[in-house]
Design a protein around this motif. Sequence first.
Motif, PDB file in Angstrom:
ATOM      1  N   MET A 196       0.660  -1.238  -0.020  1.00 23.64           N
ATOM      2  CA  MET A 196      -0.166  -0.013  -0.082  1.00 23.64           C
ATOM      3  C   MET A 196       0.958   1.241  -0.052  1.00 23.64           C
ATOM      4  O   MET A 196       1.746   1.485   0.911  1.00 23.64           O
ATOM      5  CB  MET A 196      -0.850  -0.073   1.313  1.00 23.64           C
ATOM      6  N   THR A 197       0.641   1.998  -0.867  1.00 19.89           N
ATOM      7  CA  THR A 197       1.450   3.612  -0.820  1.00 19.89           C
ATOM      8  C   THR A 197       0.687   4.435   0.072  1.00 19.89           C
ATOM      9  O   THR A 197      -0.251   4.447   0.206  1.00 19.89           O
ATOM     10  CB  THR A 197       1.518   4.156  -2.249  1.00 19.89           C
ATOM     11  N   ALA A 198       1.501   5.302   0.508  1.00 18.38           N
ATOM     12  CA  ALA A 198       1.177   6.176   1.417  1.00 18.38           C
ATOM     13  C   ALA A 198       1.333   7.641   0.927  1.00 18.38           C
ATOM     14  O   ALA A 198       1.885   8.595   1.768  1.00 18.38           O
ATOM     15  CB  ALA A 198       1.599   6.287   2.880  1.00 18.38           C
ATOM     16  N   VAL A 199       1.401   7.763  -0.310  1.00 17.30           N
ATOM     17  CA  VAL A 199       2.015   8.979  -0.837  1.00 17.30           C
ATOM     18  C   VAL A 199       1.007  10.012  -0.337  1.00 17.30           C
ATOM     19  O   VAL A 199      -0.211  10.092  -0.431  1.00 17.30           O
ATOM     20  CB  VAL A 199       1.785   9.023  -2.522  1.00 17.30           C
ATOM     21  N   GLY A 200       1.789  11.395   0.015  1.00  6.23           N
ATOM     22  CA  GLY A 200       1.013  12.438   0.411  1.00  6.23           C
ATOM     23  C   GLY A 200       0.340  12.496   1.579  1.00  6.23           C
ATOM     24  O   GLY A 200      -0.490  13.387   1.743  1.00  6.23           O
ATOM     25  N   LEU A 201       0.477  11.638   2.321  1.00  6.03           N
ATOM     26  CA  LEU A 201      -0.100  11.431   3.718  1.00  6.03           C
ATOM     27  C   LEU A 201       0.652  12.161   4.871  1.00  6.03           C
ATOM     28  O   LEU A 201      -0.053  12.712   5.724  1.00  6.03           O
ATOM     29  CB  LEU A 201      -0.526  10.170   4.154  1.00  6.03           C
ATOM     30  N   THR A 202       1.758  12.271   4.499  1.00  6.96           N
ATOM     31  CA  THR A 202       2.492  12.894   5.730  1.00  6.96           C
ATOM     32  C   THR A 202       3.614  13.959   5.289  1.00  6.96           C
ATOM     33  O   THR A 202       4.574  14.026   5.968  1.00  6.96           O
ATOM     34  CB  THR A 202       3.435  11.810   6.541  1.00  6.96           C
ATOM     35  N   ARG A 261       2.775  20.142   6.616  1.00  8.15           N
ATOM     36  CA  ARG A 261       1.200  20.533   7.068  1.00  8.15           C
ATOM     37  C   ARG A 261       0.796  21.750   6.580  1.00  8.15           C
ATOM     38  O   ARG A 261       1.513  22.734   6.488  1.00  8.15           O
ATOM     39  CB  ARG A 261       1.405  20.606   8.707  1.00  8.15           C
ATOM     40  N   PRO A 262      -0.531  22.001   6.332  1.00  9.43           N
ATOM     41  CA  PRO A 262      -0.897  23.407   5.785  1.00  9.43           C
ATOM     42  C   PRO A 262      -0.983  24.437   6.830  1.00  9.43           C
ATOM     43  O   PRO A 262      -0.863  25.439   6.605  1.00  9.43           O
ATOM     44  CB  PRO A 262      -2.447  22.909   5.389  1.00  9.43           C
ATOM     45  N   THR A 263      -1.180  24.059   8.233  1.00 10.09           N
ATOM     46  CA  THR A 263      -1.259  24.898   9.278  1.00 10.09           C
ATOM     47  C   THR A 263       0.168  25.360   9.834  1.00 10.09           C
ATOM     48  O   THR A 263       0.658  24.308  10.420  1.00 10.09           O
ATOM     49  CB  THR A 263      -2.227  24.525  10.284  1.00 10.09           C
ATOM     50  N   GLY A 264       0.300  26.481   9.920  1.00 12.35           N
ATOM     51  CA  GLY A 264       1.635  26.941  10.452  1.00 12.35           C
ATOM     52  C   GLY A 264       1.682  27.399  11.968  1.00 12.35           C
ATOM     53  O   GLY A 264       2.386  26.771  12.899  1.00 12.35           O
ATOM     54  N   SER A 265       0.672  27.991  12.412  1.00 13.92           N
ATOM     55  CA  SER A 265       0.610  28.372  13.789  1.00 13.92           C
ATOM     56  C   SER A 265      -0.644  27.651  14.428  1.00 13.92           C
ATOM     57  O   SER A 265      -1.730  27.128  13.969  1.00 13.92           O
ATOM     58  CB  SER A 265       0.167  29.778  13.616  1.00 13.92           C
ATOM     59  N   SER A 310      -9.604  18.652  19.306  1.00 16.39           N
ATOM     60  CA  SER A 310      -8.305  18.122  18.982  1.00 16.39           C
ATOM     61  C   SER A 310      -7.819  18.884  17.748  1.00 16.39           C
ATOM     62  O   SER A 310      -6.333  18.718  17.397  1.00 16.39           O
ATOM     63  CB  SER A 310      -8.317  16.821  18.657  1.00 16.39           C
ATOM     64  N   LEU A 311      -8.400  19.963  17.245  1.00 20.33           N
ATOM     65  CA  LEU A 311      -8.021  20.535  16.096  1.00 20.33           C
ATOM     66  C   LEU A 311      -7.411  21.806  16.403  1.00 20.33           C
ATOM     67  O   LEU A 311      -8.020  22.356  17.419  1.00 20.33           O
ATOM     68  CB  LEU A 311      -8.986  20.933  14.785  1.00 20.33           C
ATOM     69  N   PRO A 312      -6.608  22.531  15.808  1.00 17.88           N
ATOM     70  CA  PRO A 312      -5.958  23.688  16.038  1.00 17.88           C
ATOM     71  C   PRO A 312      -6.844  25.075  15.366  1.00 17.88           C
ATOM     72  O   PRO A 312      -6.457  25.659  14.752  1.00 17.88           O
ATOM     73  CB  PRO A 312      -4.550  23.944  15.268  1.00 17.88           C
ATOM     74  N   LEU A 346      -7.167  17.275  25.131  1.00 16.79           N
ATOM     75  CA  LEU A 346      -8.614  17.431  25.609  1.00 16.79           C
ATOM     76  C   LEU A 346      -9.008  17.355  27.083  1.00 16.79           C
ATOM     77  O   LEU A 346      -9.990  17.820  27.480  1.00 16.79           O
ATOM     78  CB  LEU A 346      -9.357  16.122  24.924  1.00 16.79           C
ATOM     79  N   ARG A 382      -2.051  20.656  18.933  1.00 16.40           N
ATOM     80  CA  ARG A 382      -3.196  20.343  18.102  1.00 16.40           C
ATOM     81  C   ARG A 382      -2.685  20.381  16.888  1.00 16.40           C
ATOM     82  O   ARG A 382      -3.459  19.591  15.977  1.00 16.40           O
ATOM     83  CB  ARG A 382      -4.348  21.243  18.469  1.00 16.40           C
ATOM     84  N   LEU A 396      -8.942  23.524   9.007  1.00 15.79           N
ATOM     85  CA  LEU A 396      -7.727  23.950   9.251  1.00 15.79           C
ATOM     86  C   LEU A 396      -6.765  25.068   8.423  1.00 15.79           C
ATOM     87  O   LEU A 396      -5.791  25.115   8.303  1.00 15.79           O
ATOM     88  CB  LEU A 396      -6.825  22.333   8.965  1.00 15.79           C
ATOM     89  N   ARG A 436      -7.821  17.458  -1.319  1.00 12.12           N
ATOM     90  CA  ARG A 436      -7.312  16.512  -0.110  1.00 12.12           C
ATOM     91  C   ARG A 436      -8.723  15.594   0.070  1.00 12.12           C
ATOM     92  O   ARG A 436      -8.348  14.424   0.525  1.00 12.12           O
ATOM     93  CB  ARG A 436      -7.183  17.575   0.925  1.00 12.12           C
ATOM     94  N   ARG A 468      -8.256   6.908  -1.204  1.00 17.32           N
ATOM     95  CA  ARG A 468      -7.059   6.129  -0.647  1.00 17.32           C
ATOM     96  C   ARG A 468      -7.739   5.310   0.259  1.00 17.32           C
ATOM     97  O   ARG A 468      -7.301   4.032   0.506  1.00 17.32           O
ATOM     98  CB  ARG A 468      -6.013   7.069   0.124  1.00 17.32           C
ATOM     99  N   GLY A 477      -4.981  16.855   8.253  1.00 16.80           N
ATOM    100  CA  GLY A 477      -3.789  17.764   8.258  1.00 16.80           C
ATOM    101  C   GLY A 477      -2.600  17.186   8.332  1.00 16.80           C
ATOM    102  O   GLY A 477      -1.422  18.030   8.758  1.00 16.80           O
ATOM    103  N   ARG A 478      -2.341  16.324   7.808  1.00 14.69           N
ATOM    104  CA  ARG A 478      -0.877  15.431   7.941  1.00 14.69           C
ATOM    105  C   ARG A 478      -0.364  15.444   9.020  1.00 14.69           C
ATOM    106  O   ARG A 478       0.707  16.093   8.985  1.00 14.69           O
ATOM    107  CB  ARG A 478      -0.082  16.087   6.457  1.00 14.69           C
ATOM    108  N   ASP A 538       5.843   6.030   6.179  1.00 17.55           N
ATOM    109  CA  ASP A 538       6.065   7.664   5.751  1.00 17.55           C
ATOM    110  C   ASP A 538       6.500   8.314   6.744  1.00 17.55           C
ATOM    111  O   ASP A 538       6.824   9.754   6.607  1.00 17.55           O
ATOM    112  CB  ASP A 538       4.539   8.119   5.484  1.00 17.55           C
TER     113      ASP A 538
END
Lengths: 270, 343
Positions: free
Chosen positions: A1-7, A10-14, A111-113, B53, B76, B105, B115, B122, B152-153, B184
């Motif tokens: 299984m490929t995992a391309v592009g999953l890790t 990250r799009p969020t910097g702060s 759990s999200l920023p 949490l 987070r 995000l 995405r 996938r 969010g990788r 990965d």
Amino acid sequence: MTAVGLTAERPTGSGHARPWAAIQQTATMAWRNLVQIKHNPMELMDLSVQPVMFVLLFTYVFGGQMEGSTERYLQYALPGIIVQNALFATMSTAIGLNTDLTKGVFDRLRSLPIARFAPLLGRILADLGKQLWSLALMLTLGFALGFRADRGVAGVLGTALLILVFALAVSWLSVLVGMVAGDPEKVQILVFTLIMPITFTSSAFVRPETMPDGLRAWSDINPATQLSDACRGLLTGGEVASPVLWSLVWAAGFAAVFFPLAMRAYRARA
Amino acid sequence: MTYAIEAEGLTKRFKQTQALAGVDLAARTGTVLGVLGPNGAGKTTTVRVLCTLLRPDGGRARVAGHDVLRRPGLVRASIGLTGQYAAVDEMLTGYENLLMIGRLLGVPRPAARHRATELLERFRLADAAGRAAKTFSGGMRRRLDLAASLVGRPEVLFLDEPTTGLDPHSRGELWEIVRGLVSDGTTVLLTTQYLEEADQLADHVVVIDHGRVIAGGTPDELKDQVGGQVLRVRPADPADLDTVHALVAVAAGPATALDGQAVTAPVRDPGLLPTVVRHLAEAGVAVAELELRRSSLDEVFLALTGHRAEADPSHAGPGAAPPGPGPGHPGARAHAARTEVPA
């Protein structure tokens, strides 16, 4: 299984939510609460069928006996039906929040920023949007059945504004209930047993003059009476200043008491 | 060597329950840490603390290099969480769920759409992308939940009992996905009641019971730590089962147990096998299977905690653990194992 592009990156910097980001997150949460309706026929019922049903039932079942004519009773009762519906609708905030809590959606969101209050504000915004929808539906149906808005567009807009302000104030009670209740079913039962008596002991559907003295004394200060009279005044003419003022006083009272409690409960659980 | 997750002395009390009584654990970057324990052991509480949490009463923790108490926002931004109860929005479609997370995000709309589509494909959810999540099967829901935590990788992924309640096929699928993520470079903390799962996926395992880490190591080290091997005898004729049980018990002691159509016993003395074979021959019992093997993690778990890992969550709960002094020290092993012998 490929995992391309999953890790990758990250799009969020702060980790800190900036004001613009917080507004966008709130908008996303509001979108989410509205798009849910598409997949939930029950909610569509609540928002659409219930208001229509109440307008039709009250007009055609009670109309003849209450005022001798369905048109005359509609003229009296429609503002009250609108108020009852708005009060019921504020409680969808409680049910929605409680569902998110009990189903674990809040854990994911937390759990999200993101800004802490985005889920709450998004919910309240979406619910105010639903209020407007139901209001428009009931007025349109009312007009089709012969309701006359004697004060014209200004009266309709004033009614919408007042309903929204009042609903926003009451929704803090709703938030509190949603945060402390064990499950959504309990919320539903609590809400029903709270709102039914309040609206039925007000001027929403009957003139308080016909009530026994004690009940009438309560009815005169009942927030649902003030709000119904205010909407009645704005839509069909009659006294406006006093009931609008008292409605706003009640709204301020609700907000003053329940906003801090709701916030405390929200911080504790979300 | 860097650690993506470090926790020291985490404590948490809920009214009457000491959920965490000083949890220490660490996960090296790019590895899988298995947190193993029965229901109510403190696994979920540990995850909730590490995911910001829940505030612990005491102790410290760093995730992806950030302190969970002082910099929760940065934590987070570095983690993904898939909870025990699939926390997807049931009233949204699979696509909408992932789109929502992406937008939250701060991913621009076209990229968030892309995405979402990519993750759905996938995780083999593309066909169901337009259906409300409430119509999904358990396995699909869990895959969607996992996809949602990957939008969010994240550098660090928390999987709280990701396969509880799944059928073996769906479980295998999830394992494959986790392996892909780890290859990965993602660090994974996985809680589970399934010893096989920890054995399959984890580089390092900690065993939690009553809010405390009672053992840790690689799966192999854990098996060695408990020591010894297991003897398994299956009579050719099931009617001989009681006879075999009695014969083995004479040689191996009271820890002998019935396991389906076979008798198992821990082996500490190398002379046990010949003794048992001799007894069996003298009694004239025909044996279909005679096996000497290393303890499975199941047996390790039993020896460490004094009770079996709950495979069926329906009859387990915080009260499922046996009362009495904590069996967290080696001396309790024999006693613990003995309690499992059928009377």
